[in-house]
Scaffold this motif. Structure first.
Motif, PDB file in Angstrom:
ATOM      1  N   ILE A 139      36.940  58.295  42.902  1.00 45.05           N
ATOM      2  CA  ILE A 139      36.007  57.214  42.531  1.00 45.05           C
ATOM      3  C   ILE A 139      36.416  55.959  43.296  1.00 45.05           C
ATOM      4  N   ILE A 140      35.433  55.119  43.622  1.00 43.63           N
ATOM      5  CA  ILE A 140      35.761  53.819  44.215  1.00 43.63           C
ATOM      6  C   ILE A 140      34.938  52.734  43.551  1.00 43.63           C
ATOM      7  N   THR A 141      35.536  51.556  43.428  1.00 43.20           N
ATOM      8  CA  THR A 141      34.812  50.388  42.938  1.00 43.20           C
ATOM      9  C   THR A 141      35.301  49.159  43.686  1.00 43.20           C
ATOM     10  N   TYR A 142      34.512  48.096  43.661  1.00 39.59           N
ATOM     11  CA  TYR A 142      34.796  46.906  44.471  1.00 39.59           C
ATOM     12  C   TYR A 142      34.714  45.672  43.589  1.00 39.59           C
ATOM     13  N   GLY A 143      35.509  44.660  43.961  1.00 39.35           N
ATOM     14  CA  GLY A 143      35.390  43.406  43.223  1.00 39.35           C
ATOM     15  C   GLY A 143      36.472  42.405  43.559  1.00 39.35           C
ATOM     16  N   THR A 144      36.338  41.207  42.983  1.00 38.94           N
ATOM     17  CA  THR A 144      37.335  40.155  43.180  1.00 38.94           C
ATOM     18  C   THR A 144      38.495  40.320  42.205  1.00 38.94           C
ATOM     19  N   PHE A 145      38.167  40.661  40.966  1.00 36.89           N
ATOM     20  CA  PHE A 145      39.171  40.908  39.914  1.00 36.89           C
ATOM     21  C   PHE A 145      40.147  39.745  39.781  1.00 36.89           C
ATOM     22  N   ASP A 146      39.620  38.525  39.724  1.00 39.37           N
ATOM     23  CA  ASP A 146      40.484  37.351  39.557  1.00 39.37           C
ATOM     24  C   ASP A 146      40.799  37.129  38.082  1.00 39.37           C
ATOM     25  N   LEU A 147      42.028  36.663  37.807  1.00 35.95           N
ATOM     26  CA  LEU A 147      42.448  36.429  36.404  1.00 35.95           C
ATOM     27  C   LEU A 147      42.096  37.666  35.576  1.00 35.95           C
ATOM     28  N   LEU A 148      42.649  38.780  35.930  1.00 35.94           N
ATOM     29  CA  LEU A 148      42.294  40.077  35.337  1.00 35.94           C
ATOM     30  C   LEU A 148      42.135  39.975  33.810  1.00 35.94           C
ATOM     31  N   HIS A 149      41.015  40.439  33.312  1.00 37.84           N
ATOM     32  CA  HIS A 149      40.740  40.336  31.866  1.00 37.84           C
ATOM     33  C   HIS A 149      40.179  41.665  31.347  1.00 37.84           C
ATOM     34  N   THR A 150      39.901  41.715  30.066  1.00 40.78           N
ATOM     35  CA  THR A 150      39.501  42.986  29.438  1.00 40.78           C
ATOM     36  C   THR A 150      38.168  43.499  29.978  1.00 40.78           C
ATOM     37  N   GLY A 151      37.356  42.617  30.518  1.00 39.82           N
ATOM     38  CA  GLY A 151      36.102  43.098  31.136  1.00 39.82           C
ATOM     39  C   GLY A 151      36.414  43.933  32.361  1.00 39.82           C
ATOM     40  N   HIS A 152      37.377  43.455  33.138  1.00 38.21           N
ATOM     41  CA  HIS A 152      37.811  44.230  34.319  1.00 38.21           C
ATOM     42  C   HIS A 152      38.465  45.542  33.879  1.00 38.21           C
ATOM     43  N   LEU A 153      39.345  45.437  32.875  1.00 30.46           N
ATOM     44  CA  LEU A 153      40.052  46.644  32.416  1.00 30.46           C
ATOM     45  C   LEU A 153      39.049  47.686  31.910  1.00 30.46           C
TER      46      LEU A 153
ATOM     47  N   VAL B 109      47.841  48.477  37.052  1.00 29.96           N
ATOM     48  CA  VAL B 109      46.932  48.971  35.997  1.00 29.96           C
ATOM     49  C   VAL B 109      46.926  50.505  35.990  1.00 29.96           C
ATOM     50  N   ARG B 110      47.123  51.077  34.798  1.00 29.33           N
ATOM     51  CA  ARG B 110      47.319  52.540  34.708  1.00 29.33           C
ATOM     52  C   ARG B 110      46.127  53.337  35.250  1.00 29.33           C
ATOM     53  N   TYR B 111      44.909  52.785  35.228  1.00 27.91           N
ATOM     54  CA  TYR B 111      43.736  53.555  35.679  1.00 27.91           C
ATOM     55  C   TYR B 111      43.617  53.589  37.199  1.00 27.91           C
ATOM     56  N   VAL B 112      44.308  52.675  37.859  1.00 23.56           N
ATOM     57  CA  VAL B 112      44.149  52.476  39.312  1.00 23.56           C
ATOM     58  C   VAL B 112      45.168  53.308  40.084  1.00 23.56           C
ATOM     59  N   ASP B 113      44.665  54.070  41.067  1.00 20.80           N
ATOM     60  CA  ASP B 113      45.568  54.912  41.868  1.00 20.80           C
ATOM     61  C   ASP B 113      45.855  54.328  43.242  1.00 20.80           C
ATOM     62  N   LYS B 114      44.899  53.543  43.748  1.00 17.48           N
ATOM     63  CA  LYS B 114      45.100  52.933  45.071  1.00 17.48           C
ATOM     64  C   LYS B 114      44.273  51.655  45.164  1.00 17.48           C
ATOM     65  N   VAL B 115      44.832  50.653  45.826  1.00 16.74           N
ATOM     66  CA  VAL B 115      44.100  49.396  46.049  1.00 16.74           C
ATOM     67  C   VAL B 115      43.980  49.181  47.562  1.00 16.74           C
ATOM     68  N   ILE B 116      42.768  48.897  48.002  1.00 18.54           N
ATOM     69  CA  ILE B 116      42.545  48.613  49.438  1.00 18.54           C
ATOM     70  C   ILE B 116      41.826  47.265  49.542  1.00 18.54           C
ATOM     71  N   PRO B 117      41.865  46.627  50.700  1.00 16.91           N
ATOM     72  CA  PRO B 117      41.175  45.341  50.843  1.00 16.91           C
ATOM     73  C   PRO B 117      39.663  45.536  51.034  1.00 16.91           C
ATOM     74  N   GLU B 118      38.909  44.655  50.395  1.00 17.66           N
ATOM     75  CA  GLU B 118      37.465  44.602  50.687  1.00 17.66           C
ATOM     76  C   GLU B 118      37.266  43.382  51.587  1.00 17.66           C
ATOM     77  N   GLU B 119      36.923  43.639  52.846  1.00 19.94           N
ATOM     78  CA  GLU B 119      36.869  42.549  53.830  1.00 19.94           C
ATOM     79  C   GLU B 119      35.454  42.132  54.191  1.00 19.94           C
ATOM     80  N   ASN B 120      34.479  43.001  53.890  1.00 20.35           N
ATOM     81  CA  ASN B 120      33.088  42.663  54.242  1.00 20.35           C
ATOM     82  C   ASN B 120      32.121  43.500  53.405  1.00 20.35           C
ATOM     83  N   TRP B 121      30.823  43.135  53.500  1.00 12.32           N
ATOM     84  CA  TRP B 121      29.799  43.871  52.742  1.00 12.32           C
ATOM     85  C   TRP B 121      29.549  45.246  53.358  1.00 12.32           C
TER      86      TRP B 121
END
Ligand code: C2G
Length: 129
Positions: free
Chosen positions: A4-18, A62-74
């Motif tokens: 699965i993949i998802t994209y976002g800023t995820f600033d000030l990580l909160h329960t909505g992100h989780l 975060v336990r649900y996350v397996d890998k983080v990559i940079p989102e650099e463009n649309w």
């Protein structure tokens, strides 16, 4: 392995992100999160409180996350889906319809957002815009 993949800023990580990360993970076994770089945030008209490196480190813990990559463009989503062999693309409901063009590459799922929590509101409440 269903990826699965998802994209976002995820600033000030909160329960909505989780919540969305938890829900996204339920669609498979391996969740990649593409987190917006500071430069891309500028393009998005967003100013994150935490830097890309800080947001990346928090997401990697975060336990649900397996890998983080940079989102650099649309434009990177199609190549990400192909190169990481993604089965499911997940985004919050607020993006419904924006990424339907990805349906030829993988399943596209829009998930309900968590009402009542928003990074911009947190910043306002803390007296920072
Ligand atoms: N989200 C949520 N509930 C909230 C707040 C955010 O479900 N209360 C979800 C959003 O719908 C999104 C994810 O959390 O799927 C990340 O939200 P943001 O960091 O605001 O991401 P955004 O700025 O929408 O960037 O290419 C896509 C963009 O990078 C998405």
């Amino acid at each position: 392995m269903k990826k699965i993949i998802t994209y976002g800023t995820f600033d000030l990580l909160h329960t909505g992100h989780l919540n969305i990360l938890k829900l996204a993970k339920e669609y498979g076994d391996y969740l990649i999160v593409a987190v917006s770089t500071d430069e891309f945030n500028e393009l998005k008209g967003k100013k994150a409180y935490y830097t890309y490196e800080q947001r990346r480190a928090i997401l990697e813990a975060v336990r649900y996350v397996d890998k983080v990559i940079p989102e650099e463009n649309w434009e990177q989503k199609i190549s990400d889906i192909i190169s990481y062999k993604i089965d499911v693309f997940v985004m919050g409901e607020d993006w419904r319809g924006n990424f339907d063009f990805l349906k030829q590459y993988c399943e596209v799922v829009y998930l309900p957002r968590t009402v009542g929590i928003l990074t911009t509101q947190i910043k306002k409440d803390l007296g920072r815009t």
